[in-house]
Design a protein around this motif. Sequence first.
Motif, PDB file in Angstrom:
ATOM      1  N   GLN A  77       0.833  -1.204   0.000  1.00 18.33           N
ATOM      2  CA  GLN A  77       0.000   0.000   0.000  1.00 18.33           C
ATOM      3  C   GLN A  77       0.870   1.258   0.000  1.00 18.33           C
ATOM      4  O   GLN A  77       0.585   2.225  -0.714  1.00 18.33           O
ATOM      5  N   THR A  78       1.940   1.196   0.834  1.00 18.30           N
ATOM      6  CA  THR A  78       2.846   2.355   0.905  1.00 18.30           C
ATOM      7  C   THR A  78       3.527   2.593  -0.434  1.00 18.30           C
ATOM      8  O   THR A  78       3.695   3.738  -0.878  1.00 18.30           O
ATOM      9  N   LYS A  81       1.129   4.143  -2.784  1.00 15.06           N
ATOM     10  CA  LYS A  81       0.946   5.545  -2.394  1.00 15.06           C
ATOM     11  C   LYS A  81       2.178   6.376  -2.759  1.00 15.06           C
ATOM     12  O   LYS A  81       2.066   7.479  -3.298  1.00 15.06           O
ATOM     13  N   SER A  84       2.395   6.859  -6.539  1.00 10.05           N
ATOM     14  CA  SER A  84       1.482   7.916  -6.966  1.00 10.05           C
ATOM     15  C   SER A  84       2.034   9.290  -6.599  1.00 10.05           C
ATOM     16  O   SER A  84       2.023  10.236  -7.403  1.00 10.05           O
ATOM     17  N   GLU A  85       2.531   9.391  -5.351  1.00 14.48           N
ATOM     18  CA  GLU A  85       3.091  10.662  -4.893  1.00 14.48           C
ATOM     19  C   GLU A  85       4.337  11.027  -5.711  1.00 14.48           C
ATOM     20  O   GLU A  85       4.547  12.192  -6.076  1.00 14.48           O
TER      21      GLU A  85
END
Length: 199
Positions: A77-78, A81, A84-85
């Motif tokens: 998940q990280t 994320k 995406s970031e």
Amino acid sequence: ALLKAREETEVKAREEAEAEAKAREEAMMKAREEAEARAREEEAKAKARKKAKAEAQEEAMEKAEEEAEVKVREEAQTKVKKKSEAERQAAAEEKAREEKEKQAREEAKAKRIVKEQRLAEETWIIEEKRLAEEQQLTEEARVVEQERLAEEARLSQIARLAEEKRLADKVRVAEQKRLDEEAKMIEIARLAEEAQLAE
């Protein structure tokens, strides 16, 4: 009596040595037995510890596997994320870089224009200065040439006057010599005439 006493002493010494040896052997056997007993006890304790450790390791491994699975899910998940970031940040950085490059090109163009203008002005000033210096040098050269010609004329005139004076002095000396010769001849003739008249 001395021989009997020595034999008794030797017998007593042998008996004491045998007793000591027997005591040492018994002590060694007792120590070996105690060591073996301690070893068996330590082995039993070690087996118990090993078993407890194995059970604890198994529990820890199960717990670690569960924690690892949770950690993998969280990391996934990280990562999503972060990706995406990172993509968003990369796009923002790319846009900022393009803006910076555009600004840098505009600034470089402006600086180049200013530099070219300044260079043109400096070139014009240098050329004006060079022409002024050339004109000054030409004027100075003309003045120096005039002074040289005037000096040559003065020296030529001095040489001519000196030559005229030398020739005049030569003529004057020759004339004086001629007059001296004439005066001498006249004096000789006068003396000759006076001598004739005296006779």
